[in-house]
Design a protein around this motif. Sequence first.
Motif, mmCIF file in Angstrom:
data_model
loop_
_atom_site.group_PDB
_atom_site.id
_atom_site.type_symbol
_atom_site.label_atom_id
_atom_site.label_comp_id
_atom_site.label_asym_id
_atom_site.label_seq_id
_atom_site.Cartn_x
_atom_site.Cartn_y
_atom_site.Cartn_z
ATOM 1 N N ALA A 140 -14.630 -16.631 5.003
ATOM 2 C CA ALA A 140 -14.549 -16.031 6.334
ATOM 3 C C ALA A 140 -14.504 -14.513 6.255
ATOM 4 N N ALA A 141 -13.773 -13.976 5.276
ATOM 5 C CA ALA A 141 -13.625 -12.528 5.159
ATOM 6 C C ALA A 141 -14.840 -11.859 4.534
ATOM 7 N N THR A 142 -15.754 -12.640 3.949
ATOM 8 C CA THR A 142 -16.920 -12.083 3.266
ATOM 9 C C THR A 142 -17.999 -11.624 4.243
ATOM 10 N N THR A 143 -17.972 -12.132 5.462
ATOM 11 C CA THR A 143 -19.034 -11.826 6.424
ATOM 12 C C THR A 143 -19.268 -10.326 6.556
ATOM 13 N N GLN A 144 -18.188 -9.562 6.631
ATOM 14 C CA GLN A 144 -18.333 -8.129 6.848
ATOM 15 C C GLN A 144 -18.852 -7.391 5.615
ATOM 16 N N GLU A 145 -18.905 -8.068 4.459
ATOM 17 C CA GLU A 145 -19.504 -7.467 3.270
ATOM 18 C C GLU A 145 -21.013 -7.695 3.226
ATOM 19 N N LEU A 146 -21.485 -8.677 3.975
ATOM 20 C CA LEU A 146 -22.886 -9.087 3.872
ATOM 21 C C LEU A 146 -23.800 -8.377 4.859
ATOM 22 N N VAL A 147 -23.254 -7.920 5.989
ATOM 23 C CA VAL A 147 -24.089 -7.329 7.029
ATOM 24 C C VAL A 147 -23.531 -5.969 7.433
ATOM 25 N N PRO A 148 -24.376 -5.077 7.961
ATOM 26 C CA PRO A 148 -23.879 -3.801 8.488
ATOM 27 C C PRO A 148 -22.922 -4.034 9.652
ATOM 28 N N LEU A 183 -2.041 -24.491 0.690
ATOM 29 C CA LEU A 183 -2.700 -23.463 -0.116
ATOM 30 C C LEU A 183 -3.301 -22.308 0.669
ATOM 31 N N ALA A 184 -3.369 -22.419 1.996
ATOM 32 C CA ALA A 184 -4.134 -21.433 2.766
ATOM 33 C C ALA A 184 -3.612 -20.008 2.580
ATOM 34 N N LEU A 185 -2.311 -19.809 2.669
ATOM 35 C CA LEU A 185 -1.783 -18.444 2.570
ATOM 36 C C LEU A 185 -1.977 -17.887 1.164
ATOM 37 N N THR A 186 -1.821 -18.734 0.153
ATOM 38 C CA THR A 186 -2.122 -18.304 -1.212
ATOM 39 C C THR A 186 -3.582 -17.913 -1.339
ATOM 40 N N ALA A 187 -4.458 -18.728 -0.739
ATOM 41 C CA ALA A 187 -5.890 -18.439 -0.790
ATOM 42 C C ALA A 187 -6.220 -17.135 -0.075
ATOM 43 N N GLY A 188 -5.605 -16.906 1.073
ATOM 44 C CA GLY A 188 -5.844 -15.681 1.808
ATOM 45 C C GLY A 188 -5.388 -14.452 1.041
ATOM 46 N N THR A 189 -4.246 -14.563 0.371
ATOM 47 C CA THR A 189 -3.752 -13.444 -0.427
ATOM 48 C C THR A 189 -4.696 -13.154 -1.593
ATOM 49 N N LEU A 190 -5.144 -14.212 -2.264
ATOM 50 C CA LEU A 190 -6.098 -14.035 -3.361
ATOM 51 C C LEU A 190 -7.385 -13.376 -2.869
ATOM 52 N N ALA A 191 -7.853 -13.822 -1.698
ATOM 53 C CA ALA A 191 -9.117 -13.292 -1.158
ATOM 54 C C ALA A 191 -9.015 -11.812 -0.825
ATOM 55 N N ASP A 192 -7.806 -11.311 -0.538
ATOM 56 C CA ASP A 192 -7.622 -9.886 -0.262
ATOM 57 C C ASP A 192 -7.403 -9.076 -1.535
ATOM 58 N N LEU A 193 -7.193 -9.769 -2.678
ATOM 59 C CA LEU A 193 -6.853 -9.059 -3.911
ATOM 60 C C LEU A 193 -7.919 -9.158 -4.992
ATOM 61 N N VAL A 194 -8.598 -10.316 -5.114
ATOM 62 C CA VAL A 194 -9.516 -10.539 -6.233
ATOM 63 C C VAL A 194 -10.969 -10.449 -5.757
ATOM 64 N N ASP A 195 -11.894 -10.601 -6.702
ATOM 65 C CA ASP A 195 -13.320 -10.616 -6.398
ATOM 66 C C ASP A 195 -13.635 -11.903 -5.648
ATOM 67 N N ARG A 196 -13.959 -11.777 -4.361
ATOM 68 C CA ARG A 196 -14.187 -12.964 -3.537
ATOM 69 C C ARG A 196 -15.381 -13.768 -4.024
#
Length: 532
Positions: A136-144, A72-85
């Motif tokens: 993992a990809a959310t980190t850059q949304e949380l901090v400057p 499921l990882a690649l499906t999850a990664g694609t979703l994380a780049d497309l939908v509301d994380r």
Amino acid sequence: MDTQAPRADATPGAWAPLGVPTFRALWLAILVGNIGTWVNDVAAAWLMTELTDAPLMIAAVQSATSLPMVVLALTAGTLADLVDRRRLLIVMQVWMMMVAAALALLAWSQQLHAWSLLALTFALGAGAALAMPAQAATTQELVPRPLVAPAIALSSVGMNIARSIGPALGGTIVAAAGVAAAFAINALSFLGVVFVLLRWKRTPAAAGGRAPPESFIGAFRAGLRFAWHAPSFRSVIVRAACFFVFASALTALLPLVVRRTLQGGAGTFGLLLGCIGVGALIGAALLPRVRARIGGDRLIVGGAVGYAVCIALTAHATVVWAACAVMLVAGMTWIAVLSSFQAAAQLSVPAWVRARALSLYIMTFAGGMAIGSLAWGSVAQFASVPLALRIAAVGTIVASLWAGRYRIGDVAHLDLAPSGHWPQPIVAASLEGDRGPVLVTIEYALAPGQRARFHELMAALGESRRRDGALQWSVLEDVARPDTWLESFVLGSWSEHLRQHQRVTGEERRLQEAIAQTLAADSKPVIRHFLG
């Protein structure tokens, strides 16, 4: 819960991201959740040793956790780049809480058997697999931006704190209250993450909305295409696969070592796993100096060899204190390799494909652990546990030395921020985004004596074009005008070409500036666009 930026003149410290309320709250919630996960893992592994004495089934518990990430990882990664994380993470936390509750109820009612334990462990792993790339990809949304690097480091610290506390706590809970209590505690541990995510209000900018949007299939293919044509990231994948397949033997067979060789119980098992976590914390503190001195590639090889020695020593450990010492060193060497792979994977990819690339790394990690666990469990079942560990130790050394030819290099200095240096294409009329294919041609007039240098740079440019979306790429010389060359590449649609404009980075700017140095004086590339 707002993101607070640090003062412009301040130098961010290691703990500075914890000054951002949203990041701090989520970091603490994830820490509690990870501790619960380790408690669950200890309970599941130990319960399987009580349900069956077959090494293959015992090792399969680790595989059931890891295999969903492979699938499921690649499906999850694609979703994380497309939908509301944020929404994706909330749904997955609720799913894992429900599965953990089901484990607790079945264990409490004495209805949990070997195969149902594996099935529910797989379901729990599926939730983690779908959540991990988004988290993992959310980190850059949380901090400057200045706090991104220390925030990533703090996430690693949190995982190792959980690894230090969770196993020992899990062993204690199992010994004192049973596996049902351990599963129930894991179910409750997901509530904190859900609460923090519900309070987090993502801004439109953080949500990453970009035009034109990608379809799921297109984004999926783009992620695979990028990984195939990114040399540094490809090296991370190859080296990680070679390491994890063999390194998985230690944690997969450790329950059997505790039960058969050390004559210990769940508490001993949790103690040894806790020692691995403590060793990882010590190693994390020492890593910056060691990495600065010997470099990332040597650190990976040295860590792999050290971990292999620990696998071999585990095969001969007969007393608990000696096994604890080995586990401490195993934790230090494990984090040296793991953190090097994780850092290289993140630093070698640009933001637009980050979640998909990280999902490929997660898939490699999980696949290596799952396949390796089953393999070493089979060897242990048909031969012996010590023999399986010795073979795995030798394999770890051989595979890591062989994979050393795939050098990762210093990816920290790559400039992967969007450069925006491509001019917008000039069109005679408005175009529909789904029209295509698109052919782009660029004509170059070389300066005398620059042919060899031009060819070298164009080979690198071809990889770059393919990474950013080109389906075909070529460069041809004009037979009527020597040293006049025509580069051409094809994309699937006009929208894909516009996305290509957004994907070019500072590294590609440098490459194209170097190509410009090979051109004749007063000569500029001539760019044309053709639409099918």
